[in-house]
Design an enzyme around this catalytic site. Structure first.
Site, short mmCIF file in Angstrom:
data_model
loop_
_atom_site.label_atom_id
_atom_site.label_comp_id
_atom_site.label_asym_id
_atom_site.label_seq_id
_atom_site.Cartn_x
_atom_site.Cartn_y
_atom_site.Cartn_z
N HIS A 245 0.82 -1.22 0.00
CA HIS A 245 0.00 0.00 0.00
C HIS A 245 0.86 1.27 0.00
CE1 HIS A 245 -3.06 -2.84 0.78
NE2 HIS A 245 -2.98 -2.88 2.09
N LYS A 346 -7.30 6.34 13.41
CA LYS A 346 -7.11 5.83 12.05
C LYS A 346 -6.87 7.04 11.15
CE LYS A 346 -9.04 2.90 8.47
NZ LYS A 346 -7.90 2.01 8.27
C1 BG6 Z 1 -4.85 -4.57 4.78
C2 BG6 Z 1 -3.98 -5.06 5.90
O1 BG6 Z 1 -4.25 -4.82 3.53
O2 BG6 Z 1 -5.06 -3.18 4.93
C3 BG6 Z 1 -4.58 -4.76 7.24
O3 BG6 Z 1 -3.77 -6.47 5.77
C4 BG6 Z 1 -4.92 -3.29 7.35
O4 BG6 Z 1 -3.72 -5.14 8.31
C5 BG6 Z 1 -5.72 -2.84 6.14
O5 BG6 Z 1 -5.66 -3.10 8.54
C6 BG6 Z 1 -5.91 -1.33 6.14
O6 BG6 Z 1 -6.79 -0.99 5.11
P1 BG6 Z 1 -7.68 0.32 5.22
O7 BG6 Z 1 -8.36 0.41 3.89
O8 BG6 Z 1 -8.62 0.10 6.36
O9 BG6 Z 1 -6.72 1.44 5.48
#
Ligand code: BG6
Length: 488
Positions: A245, A346
């Site tokens: 990501h 978050k």
């Molecule tokens: C996932 C991970 O790819 O992305 C997770 O495996 C993580 O650990 C998640 O919590 C986060 O995604 P978002 O879209 O909630 O930021």
């Protein structure tokens, strides 16, 4: 990425009774169904090891939609598209049966030979499933049709395994058929980063080493590892968030202007960025795990006390690091990255800190003049932008104040943003690879991570509910210059 309805096809979901399918894929397909984006005759075939009839799978899907808050007549018409077949092993016989099932669906619904296979599977099942499809010829597009393969993350665990997986995939599928998912690329604000950069000339003229002092990407989550310790403890923040990501966010921030807004042109520029990043040295990174702490007034346990985490775990739940993009545009500009679980909130945010005014007139006149202008792109939870700069406070004596210019998606476009999977599933069904990761990109991003995997820095600790360990503070833009952007 365009507004047409996907062509008629059969979408086969491997791992259809798994967590991702239940929480994300089925609700996303449902939303596309309601929006009229799926061809009326399109069918969805669930596959997994578990024995189940079509009707039982429809009940399973209805419950999944229910949990996602979706009920009503559209849910009925959606589940009518669903079918199911069990493949208890990866034996070739199972794949022959699968091929027959697909052929009978095609005849029954008069569908063209268009097939999309979605691998929502544990990584160890990728290679046998790809090989199984290949051995019975399901990899080859039939005349007048297409065949596509969507592969979930993680794509490998390091450079060698990613290369090996690419080799397996390429033995049976051409790169033009492969859609490696990174759900961050489906987020509206991530896509908007490209529009923001490429549709507004003034942005591009400041988007370089002459004007930018540093870039910081923060991906914080307040949740802990939850019930996923079995997976997470083998992964950690580097493999779970950074290699995929966050590296994708880096490429979109740092890439050159592509020759067109096409998948090939964009992915070519992203690959160039990855090739310009030197492998990250262990001395430029800090790993840590959360200890006990407090989030939103609630006490939470430390990582080592979570269910399923081995007492001698050396897995990081936080990674902070500095990397450099050695290109003409970015040479010398540090990119600071921090990502962690059990942070205060978050938040996914890209902060571009611009160089300050070269002559500091107002400081000489006794005013406080802040050093940097910061553009913050907030990806979640409140999607939008803010740019902080100095203005004059009305009246005398002369006084400056830092104010934000903000744009919030929610204010301008009320209502829910499309979910990433909704966007990405539709793109795969429409044959648009722009928001999917090319095989060469995956390999390059693992190459950048290789030294950290070979000689991981020791694991420090931070209290849950903080922005990481103090040992990582030098790997971040000073908080005072981020203008509370991370914390408000
Ligand atoms: C996932 C991970 O790819 O992305 C997770 O495996 C993580 O650990 C998640 O919590 C986060 O995604 P978002 O879209 O909630 O930021």
């Amino acid at each position: 990425m365009d507004a047409t309805t996907a062509e008629p096809s059969v979408l086969t979901i491997f791992g259809a009774t798994g967590d991702l399918s239940r929480r994300k894929l089925l609700p996303a397909l449902y939303r596309n169904h309601v929006a009229g984006r799926l061809a009326p005759s399109m069918q969805i075939l669930g596959v997994s090891r578990r024995q189940m009839s079509d009707d039982e799978f429809r009940v399973f899907a209805t419950e999944a939609l229910d949990k996602a808050g979706i009920t009503g007549p559209d849910a009925h018409s959606f589940v009518a598209r669903l079918h199911y077949t069990a493949t208890p092993t990866s034996h070739i016989e199972e794949f022959r049966k699968l091929r027959e099932r697909l052929e009978s669906l095609r005849r029954a619904y008069q569908l063209p030979p268009n097939n999309c296979f979605y691998l929502s599977l544990p990584p160890r099942a990728f290679a046998p499933t790809i090989a199984g499809l290949g051995q019975v010829g399901l990899n080859e597009p039939a005349t007048g049709g297409w065949t596509r393969l969507v592969v979930e993350k993680p794509f490998g665990r390091d450079l060698q395994t990613a290369q090996a997986l690419n080799d397996t995939v390429h033995e049976f599928f051409d790169e033009s058929q492969i859609y490696r998912i990174d759900h961050y690329l489906g987020k509206e604000t991530v896509q908007n980063l490209l529009v923001f950069r490429l549709a507004n000339a003034f942005v591009e003229s400041s988007w370089n080493r002459e004007r930018v002092d540093s870039v910081q990407i923060t991906v914080g989550e307040s949740l802990g590892v939850g019930t996923r310790a079995g997976y997470y403890d083998h992964s950690g923040a580097l493999r779970d968030m950074f290699q995929n990501h966050i590296m994708q966010l880096v490429t979109l921030v740092a890439m050159e202007v592509p020759s067109s807004f096409s998948a090939d042109a964009i992915r070519y520029e992203k690959l160039k960025v990855l090739k310009s990043i030197a492998p990250i040295l262990p001395g430029d990174a800090v790993r840590a795990r959360y200890g006990p702490g407090t989030i939103d007034g609630q006490s939470v346990p430390g990582y080592l006390d979570e269910d399923g985490v081995p007492a001698d775990s050396q897995t990081e739940t936080f990674l902070g690091l500095r990397l450099g993009v050695e290109s003409w545009r970015w040479q010398g500009v540090p990119f600071y990255i921090r990502t962690g679980k059990r942070m205060p909130a978050k938040t996914t945010q890209i902060a571009i800190r611009f160089r300050g005014a070269p002559v500091r007139f107002f400081e000489r006149m006794g005013c406080q003049q802040d050093t940097a202008d910061v553009l913050t792109l907030s990806l979640q939870p409140n999607e939008g932008f803010s740019f902080h700069f100095d203005i004059k406070v009305p009246g005398n004596p002369l006084k400056l104040e830092r104010v934000p210019l903000t744009f919030g998606y929610g204010d301008r476009f009320p209502g829910a943003m499309p979910d990433s999977y909704q966007t990405l599933l539709l793109d795969a069904l429409q044959g648009d690879q722009t928001l999917f990761v090319h095989g060469d990109e995956v390999v390059e991003s693992w190459r950048v991570c290789a030294p950290l995997i070979e000689s991981p820095p020791p694991v420090d600790e931070y209290p849950a509910g903080t922005w990481g360990p103090t040992s990582a503070e030098h790997l971040a833009i000073p908080e005072s210059e981020l203008w509370q952007a991370t914390h408000d």
